[in-house]
Design a protein around this motif. Structure first.
Motif, PDB file in Angstrom:
ATOM      1  N   ALA A  84      18.777  -5.407  -4.263  1.00  0.00           N
ATOM      2  CA  ALA A  84      18.215  -4.387  -5.155  1.00  0.00           C
ATOM      3  C   ALA A  84      16.727  -4.289  -4.844  1.00  0.00           C
ATOM      4  O   ALA A  84      16.093  -5.274  -4.464  1.00  0.00           O
ATOM      5  CB  ALA A  84      18.423  -4.752  -6.618  1.00  0.00           C
ATOM      6  N   ILE A  85      16.174  -3.087  -4.999  1.00  0.00           N
ATOM      7  CA  ILE A  85      14.757  -2.886  -4.713  1.00  0.00           C
ATOM      8  C   ILE A  85      14.196  -1.813  -5.630  1.00  0.00           C
ATOM      9  O   ILE A  85      14.864  -0.843  -5.957  1.00  0.00           O
ATOM     10  CB  ILE A  85      14.519  -2.516  -3.230  1.00  0.00           C
ATOM     11  N   GLY A  86      12.975  -2.032  -6.048  1.00  0.00           N
ATOM     12  CA  GLY A  86      12.233  -1.037  -6.812  1.00  0.00           C
ATOM     13  C   GLY A  86      10.799  -1.047  -6.316  1.00  0.00           C
ATOM     14  O   GLY A  86      10.258  -2.105  -5.989  1.00  0.00           O
ATOM     15  N   ALA A  87      10.190   0.106  -6.201  1.00  0.00           N
ATOM     16  CA  ALA A  87       8.782   0.201  -5.785  1.00  0.00           C
ATOM     17  C   ALA A  87       8.050   1.026  -6.833  1.00  0.00           C
ATOM     18  O   ALA A  87       8.474   2.142  -7.153  1.00  0.00           O
ATOM     19  CB  ALA A  87       8.675   0.836  -4.412  1.00  0.00           C
ATOM     20  N   PHE A  88       6.996   0.465  -7.380  1.00  0.00           N
ATOM     21  CA  PHE A  88       6.267   1.083  -8.480  1.00  0.00           C
ATOM     22  C   PHE A  88       4.777   0.823  -8.311  1.00  0.00           C
ATOM     23  O   PHE A  88       4.363  -0.332  -8.266  1.00  0.00           O
ATOM     24  CB  PHE A  88       6.685   0.486  -9.830  1.00  0.00           C
ATOM     25  N   GLY A  89       3.983   1.866  -8.229  1.00  0.00           N
ATOM     26  CA  GLY A  89       2.528   1.751  -8.267  1.00  0.00           C
ATOM     27  C   GLY A  89       1.903   0.612  -7.492  1.00  0.00           C
ATOM     28  O   GLY A  89       1.187  -0.198  -8.067  1.00  0.00           O
ATOM     29  N   GLY A  90       2.155   0.528  -6.215  1.00  0.00           N
ATOM     30  CA  GLY A  90       1.513  -0.490  -5.389  1.00  0.00           C
ATOM     31  C   GLY A  90       2.233  -1.825  -5.332  1.00  0.00           C
ATOM     32  O   GLY A  90       1.707  -2.794  -4.790  1.00  0.00           O
ATOM     33  N   THR A  91       3.430  -1.893  -5.906  1.00  0.00           N
ATOM     34  CA  THR A  91       4.202  -3.128  -5.836  1.00  0.00           C
ATOM     35  C   THR A  91       5.645  -2.806  -5.487  1.00  0.00           C
ATOM     36  O   THR A  91       6.150  -1.727  -5.771  1.00  0.00           O
ATOM     37  CB  THR A  91       4.199  -3.911  -7.169  1.00  0.00           C
ATOM     38  N   ALA A  92       6.283  -3.779  -4.861  1.00  0.00           N
ATOM     39  CA  ALA A  92       7.724  -3.703  -4.625  1.00  0.00           C
ATOM     40  C   ALA A  92       8.337  -4.942  -5.261  1.00  0.00           C
ATOM     41  O   ALA A  92       7.761  -6.030  -5.203  1.00  0.00           O
ATOM     42  CB  ALA A  92       8.035  -3.667  -3.134  1.00  0.00           C
ATOM     43  N   ARG A  93       9.475  -4.748  -5.884  1.00  0.00           N
ATOM     44  CA  ARG A  93      10.215  -5.852  -6.481  1.00  0.00           C
ATOM     45  C   ARG A  93      11.582  -5.863  -5.824  1.00  0.00           C
ATOM     46  O   ARG A  93      12.269  -4.843  -5.789  1.00  0.00           O
ATOM     47  CB  ARG A  93      10.309  -5.657  -7.983  1.00  0.00           C
ATOM     48  N   LEU A  94      11.947  -7.023  -5.306  1.00  0.00           N
ATOM     49  CA  LEU A  94      13.175  -7.116  -4.531  1.00  0.00           C
ATOM     50  C   LEU A  94      14.045  -8.265  -5.024  1.00  0.00           C
ATOM     51  O   LEU A  94      13.557  -9.372  -5.248  1.00  0.00           O
ATOM     52  CB  LEU A  94      12.859  -7.367  -3.056  1.00  0.00           C
ATOM     53  N   HIS A  95      15.311  -7.972  -5.151  1.00  0.00           N
ATOM     54  CA  HIS A  95      16.317  -8.992  -5.404  1.00  0.00           C
ATOM     55  C   HIS A  95      17.003  -9.186  -4.055  1.00  0.00           C
ATOM     56  O   HIS A  95      17.607  -8.252  -3.528  1.00  0.00           O
ATOM     57  CB  HIS A  95      17.291  -8.498  -6.482  1.00  0.00           C
ATOM     58  N   GLU A 142       0.849  -1.190   0.000  1.00  0.00           N
ATOM     59  CA  GLU A 142       0.000   0.000   0.000  1.00  0.00           C
ATOM     60  C   GLU A 142       0.881   1.235   0.000  1.00  0.00           C
ATOM     61  O   GLU A 142       1.986   1.223   0.537  1.00  0.00           O
ATOM     62  CB  GLU A 142      -0.886   0.004   1.241  1.00  0.00           C
ATOM     63  N   SER A 143       0.371   2.296  -0.583  1.00  0.00           N
ATOM     64  CA  SER A 143       1.099   3.564  -0.580  1.00  0.00           C
ATOM     65  C   SER A 143       0.723   4.323   0.683  1.00  0.00           C
ATOM     66  O   SER A 143      -0.161   5.173   0.697  1.00  0.00           O
ATOM     67  CB  SER A 143       0.729   4.374  -1.826  1.00  0.00           C
ATOM     68  N   ARG A 144       1.391   3.943   1.795  1.00  0.00           N
ATOM     69  CA  ARG A 144       1.142   4.570   3.096  1.00  0.00           C
ATOM     70  C   ARG A 144       2.468   4.786   3.805  1.00  0.00           C
ATOM     71  O   ARG A 144       3.440   4.083   3.547  1.00  0.00           O
ATOM     72  CB  ARG A 144       0.254   3.679   3.967  1.00  0.00           C
ATOM     73  N   LEU A 145       2.461   5.705   4.726  1.00  0.00           N
ATOM     74  CA  LEU A 145       3.667   5.992   5.505  1.00  0.00           C
ATOM     75  C   LEU A 145       4.193   4.748   6.216  1.00  0.00           C
ATOM     76  O   LEU A 145       3.431   4.013   6.847  1.00  0.00           O
ATOM     77  CB  LEU A 145       3.377   7.066   6.554  1.00  0.00           C
ATOM     78  N   GLY A 146       5.475   4.497   6.072  1.00  0.00           N
ATOM     79  CA  GLY A 146       6.131   3.432   6.816  1.00  0.00           C
ATOM     80  C   GLY A 146       6.031   2.036   6.235  1.00  0.00           C
ATOM     81  O   GLY A 146       6.673   1.115   6.747  1.00  0.00           O
ATOM     82  N   VAL A 147       5.238   1.851   5.186  1.00  0.00           N
ATOM     83  CA  VAL A 147       5.039   0.496   4.650  1.00  0.00           C
ATOM     84  C   VAL A 147       6.350  -0.107   4.147  1.00  0.00           C
ATOM     85  O   VAL A 147       6.685  -1.247   4.484  1.00  0.00           O
ATOM     86  CB  VAL A 147       3.968   0.500   3.527  1.00  0.00           C
ATOM     87  N   MET A 148       7.105   0.642   3.380  1.00  0.00           N
ATOM     88  CA  MET A 148       8.362   0.107   2.854  1.00  0.00           C
ATOM     89  C   MET A 148       9.359  -0.156   3.985  1.00  0.00           C
ATOM     90  O   MET A 148      10.088  -1.150   3.960  1.00  0.00           O
ATOM     91  CB  MET A 148       8.958   1.051   1.810  1.00  0.00           C
ATOM     92  N   GLY A 149       9.376   0.700   4.973  1.00  0.00           N
ATOM     93  CA  GLY A 149      10.263   0.489   6.114  1.00  0.00           C
ATOM     94  C   GLY A 149       9.934  -0.790   6.858  1.00  0.00           C
ATOM     95  O   GLY A 149      10.838  -1.548   7.227  1.00  0.00           O
ATOM     96  N   ARG A 150       8.646  -1.042   7.073  1.00  0.00           N
ATOM     97  CA  ARG A 150       8.249  -2.263   7.779  1.00  0.00           C
ATOM     98  C   ARG A 150       8.551  -3.508   6.949  1.00  0.00           C
ATOM     99  O   ARG A 150       8.998  -4.529   7.481  1.00  0.00           O
ATOM    100  CB  ARG A 150       6.776  -2.198   8.164  1.00  0.00           C
TER     101      ARG A 150
END
Length: 126
Positions: free
Chosen positions: A34-45, A12-20
């Motif tokens: 590696a990490i990318g976050a785009f439009g409601g998704t995160a892609r992680l290597h 979700e596009s909310r405060l702290g979501v990526m940190g958690r």
């Protein structure tokens, strides 16, 4: 270029979501390479994609493993263009890509999801 597993997570596009999300992986000693976050998704290597998916699902995230390509490119103008043109000429769509090429580094890494990974590998090897 090589095929690897990557982690795809709905966020979700909310405060702290990526940190958690990152904290969940860190507390289990999974390194994010590696990490990318785009439009409601995160892609992680990450260092262990299977374990990461299991942990993220247990923490309530919608996560899955996906096959992607990792390309190491020379850090000079036109390298990413050559890769993109090669994919296009082979009839392959790049669904997404992310990466880094820091100043001073001779090589950079790009992670791609394409419409057909095996055809992409064959096209690059030509």
């Amino acid at each position: 270029m090589r095929k690897v597993k990557s982690v795809f997570v709905r966020v979700e596009s909310r405060l702290g979501v990526m940190g958690r999300l990152c904290q969940e992986l860190a507390k289990h000693e999974i390194n994010i390479e590696a990490i990318g976050a785009f439009g409601g998704t995160a892609r992680l290597h990450v260092s262990d994609s299977k374990k990461a998916v299991e942990l993220l699902r247990a923490a309530g995230y919608q996560a899955e493993e996906r096959d992607v390509l990792v390309a190491e490119l020379d850090n000079k103008p036109g390298e990413l263009a050559k890769l993109g043109l090669t994919m296009g000429e082979a009839g392959l769509n790049i669904e997404y890509c992310y990466g880094t090429m820091n100043p001073g580094q001779s090589k950079g890494t790009v992670i791609l999801e394409v419409s057909d990974l095996d055809r992409a590998l064959a096209a690059v090897r030509k």
